[in-house]
Design a protein around this motif. Structure first.
Motif, PDB file in Angstrom:
ATOM      1  N   SER A  43       0.560  -0.940   0.067  1.00 57.18           N
ATOM      2  CA  SER A  43       0.782   0.424   0.150  1.00 57.18           C
ATOM      3  C   SER A  43       0.806   1.520  -0.047  1.00 57.18           C
ATOM      4  O   SER A  43       1.708   0.944   1.039  1.00 57.18           O
ATOM      5  CB  SER A  43      -0.502   0.023   1.438  1.00 57.18           C
ATOM      6  N   GLY A  44       0.101   2.876  -0.604  1.00 52.32           N
ATOM      7  CA  GLY A  44       1.403   3.256  -1.199  1.00 52.32           C
ATOM      8  C   GLY A  44       2.296   2.904  -1.627  1.00 52.32           C
ATOM      9  O   GLY A  44       3.312   4.276  -1.625  1.00 52.32           O
ATOM     10  N   MET A  45       2.296   1.955  -2.642  1.00 47.68           N
ATOM     11  CA  MET A  45       3.471   2.080  -3.371  1.00 47.68           C
ATOM     12  C   MET A  45       3.595   2.799  -4.384  1.00 47.68           C
ATOM     13  O   MET A  45       4.660   3.108  -4.913  1.00 47.68           O
ATOM     14  CB  MET A  45       4.000   0.556  -3.392  1.00 47.68           C
ATOM     15  N   GLY A  46       2.919   3.630  -4.624  1.00 40.84           N
ATOM     16  CA  GLY A  46       2.103   4.828  -6.002  1.00 40.84           C
ATOM     17  C   GLY A  46       3.009   4.008  -6.691  1.00 40.84           C
ATOM     18  O   GLY A  46       3.036   2.431  -7.131  1.00 40.84           O
ATOM     19  N   HIS A  47       3.343   4.828  -7.794  1.00 42.12           N
ATOM     20  CA  HIS A  47       3.931   3.412  -9.350  1.00 42.12           C
ATOM     21  C   HIS A  47       5.609   3.141  -9.746  1.00 42.12           C
ATOM     22  O   HIS A  47       6.279   3.148 -10.235  1.00 42.12           O
ATOM     23  CB  HIS A  47       3.677   4.474 -10.627  1.00 42.12           C
ATOM     24  N   ALA A  48       5.447   2.326  -7.883  1.00 43.34           N
ATOM     25  CA  ALA A  48       7.050   2.268  -8.095  1.00 43.34           C
ATOM     26  C   ALA A  48       7.200   1.016  -8.868  1.00 43.34           C
ATOM     27  O   ALA A  48       6.300   0.667  -8.600  1.00 43.34           O
ATOM     28  CB  ALA A  48       7.339   1.663  -6.570  1.00 43.34           C
ATOM     29  N   ILE A 110      -2.983   8.263  -6.846  1.00 42.40           N
ATOM     30  CA  ILE A 110      -2.160   9.163  -7.209  1.00 42.40           C
ATOM     31  C   ILE A 110      -0.782   8.388  -6.830  1.00 42.40           C
ATOM     32  O   ILE A 110      -0.093   7.587  -6.794  1.00 42.40           O
ATOM     33  CB  ILE A 110      -1.178  10.554  -7.002  1.00 42.40           C
ATOM     34  N   TYR A 111      -1.259   8.213  -5.320  1.00 42.32           N
ATOM     35  CA  TYR A 111      -0.789   6.911  -4.726  1.00 42.32           C
ATOM     36  C   TYR A 111      -0.642   5.576  -4.262  1.00 42.32           C
ATOM     37  O   TYR A 111       0.191   5.198  -3.547  1.00 42.32           O
ATOM     38  CB  TYR A 111      -0.627   7.516  -3.065  1.00 42.32           C
TER      39      TYR A 111
ATOM     40  N   GLY B  44      12.548   5.445  -9.625  1.00 44.10           N
ATOM     41  CA  GLY B  44      12.049   4.994  -9.734  1.00 44.10           C
ATOM     42  C   GLY B  44      10.497   4.675  -8.692  1.00 44.10           C
ATOM     43  O   GLY B  44       9.753   3.253  -8.880  1.00 44.10           O
ATOM     44  N   MET B  45      10.461   5.279  -7.882  1.00 43.38           N
ATOM     45  CA  MET B  45       9.251   4.796  -6.538  1.00 43.38           C
ATOM     46  C   MET B  45       8.263   6.044  -7.112  1.00 43.38           C
ATOM     47  O   MET B  45       7.595   5.177  -6.296  1.00 43.38           O
ATOM     48  CB  MET B  45      10.728   5.943  -4.657  1.00 43.38           C
ATOM     49  N   LEU B  51       3.867   4.382   4.553  1.00 39.79           N
ATOM     50  CA  LEU B  51       2.887   4.063   5.401  1.00 39.79           C
ATOM     51  C   LEU B  51       3.355   3.309   6.929  1.00 39.79           C
ATOM     52  O   LEU B  51       2.350   3.738   8.092  1.00 39.79           O
ATOM     53  CB  LEU B  51       1.311   3.502   4.853  1.00 39.79           C
TER      54      LEU B  51
END
Lengths: 257, 257
Positions: A43-48, A110-111, B44-45, B51
């Motif tokens: 969770s919260g990894m966005g587009h990593a 986004i996130y 790349g993050m 979180l």
């Protein structure tokens, strides 16, 4: 489509999360299902994406059913890349991500690891939908979501999702009888007001936990936040061309040479 | 603006990277500079945020100069959140991110930690610009970028960046005399075709490295890729409302109830 569609299922809460287990059951009624999902919560990894370390993937057996499943050490976007290039024999007809434990409405898109997986599929030209239930609990009740996810998947397979667009679907956490319907919306203008919880380690070093309050600044009645508050399932068409096309003209008045 | 502007500087390559060191020197000529940047590389993050673990930040002294600097254990987006809520006494007048070691043109904007920091500032209502040089090397030559970064910063402080828009600036890796000028562009439709390099660990377990080829599918002459190939600095106005507004109508023809 005469053959059964090939459906790639992924998420960001990890392959064992109740949300993806429900989504797999639903997708088994639509087609041939292959699951490629993270081996731990993202969770919260966005587009990593994983550039500086190695990736692992292995076939796993979790629930009974016709689906094939692979757990992957990477992010949701990595899972989609690996599925398309290494695991699947052909391009999937649909990629679904979720069901996320918690909202991905408005700025959360986004996130969101859930939505980044869907967007990654969209970039690859694969019709894609992210599904989220407005309940962060691990043992959330996903049963109420099922008929809405079925309807949206059916419509998406029948009508085709427009090119370069993926769907962001959020589902209120109420009984299905109380859900008034499905609304196509725009992303509300909302944001998080962070409050850092500052603490000290046993050794006396300061550290922080990120916490925050969600603030909806948007009074519009055509937004996903409005729909969810008024007991509708929200569907936002999401694009990954981030150009603010209307402002190209504005910037040209700055007279760069 | 009569007072000196307060400028927040961040990046995704880490606070010691030559790119951010150059950007700090440039920004010192414009205003009061506070640096809050990751303590290690975060390429790349994407728009990842922290979180499920703790965040550290501490004041550091790296180069001489009037700037104040803090290194942070989090992602680029975390750095911006922490700067705004905990470190700065007032809202900055500008946030700049970079200079990234490598391109963030076209679809790279989605994966970019540099741009996610700028976008995070934009969400908070702070004018923001991400700068990237088309050279992935640690010891890239950032000197050629300086006049263009100065011009764009000057224009941004003078004209104000439109609300809900941040600028994505990419700079070709050629001598400044060969750069033809600055062009406002749209994001090219391009993507990465991944090639996973599959290997075996010494213990015989399969693993992968993510590699890939960049493919520009866009023949337009108004794109960032076109501008960069033709020796222009590209400026793309980027928005974080991801709604595909034109397709709300399309989806309404699906007749959801």
């Amino acid at each position: 489509m005469t053959e059964k569609p090939l459906i790639l299922v992924t998420n960001d809460d990890g392959i064992n999360a109740p949300g993806i287990r429900t989504l797999i059951r639903i997708m088994n009624t639509f087609g041939e299902v292959v699951v490629v999902a993270p081996d731990s919560p993202q969770s919260g990894m966005g587009h990593a994406i994983t550039l500086n370390s190695t990736l692992y993937a292995k076939q796993v057996y979790i629930d009974d059913g016709p689906q094939k499943e692979y757990s992957c050490s990477g992010t949701p976007a990595d899972c989609v890349k690996l599925a398309i290039r290494e695991i699947l024999d052909k391009k999937p007809d649909l990629c679904v991500s979720g069901i996320n434990h918690g909202s991905n409405s408005s700025i959360n898109v986004i996130y969101s690891g859930t939505m980044s997986a869907a967007i990654e599929a969209g970039i690859e030209g694969i019709p894609a939908i992210g599904f989220s239930l407005l309940d962060y609990e691990w043992h959330a009740n996903f049963e109420n979501s099922i008929p809405f996810i079925k309807t949206i998947t059916e419509k998406a397979l029948k009508h085709n999702i427009p090119n370069d667009v993926v769907l962001n679907v959020n589902i209120p956490n109420i009984s299905k009888e109380d859900i008034k319907g499905i609304k196509v919306c725009r992303q509300a203008k909302a944001n998080w007001v962070e409050e850092f919880d500052k603490r000290k380690t046993p050794q006396g070093k300061d550290y922080y936990w990120l916490t925050g309050k969600f603030v909806n600044l948007d009074g519009g009645e055509d937004t996903d936040e409005w729909a969810l508050e008024h007991h509708y399932v929200s569907v936002v068409p999401v694009q990954f061309d981030l150009t603010a096309h209307l402002h190209i003209k504005t910037l040209n008045t700055w007279n760069f040479k």
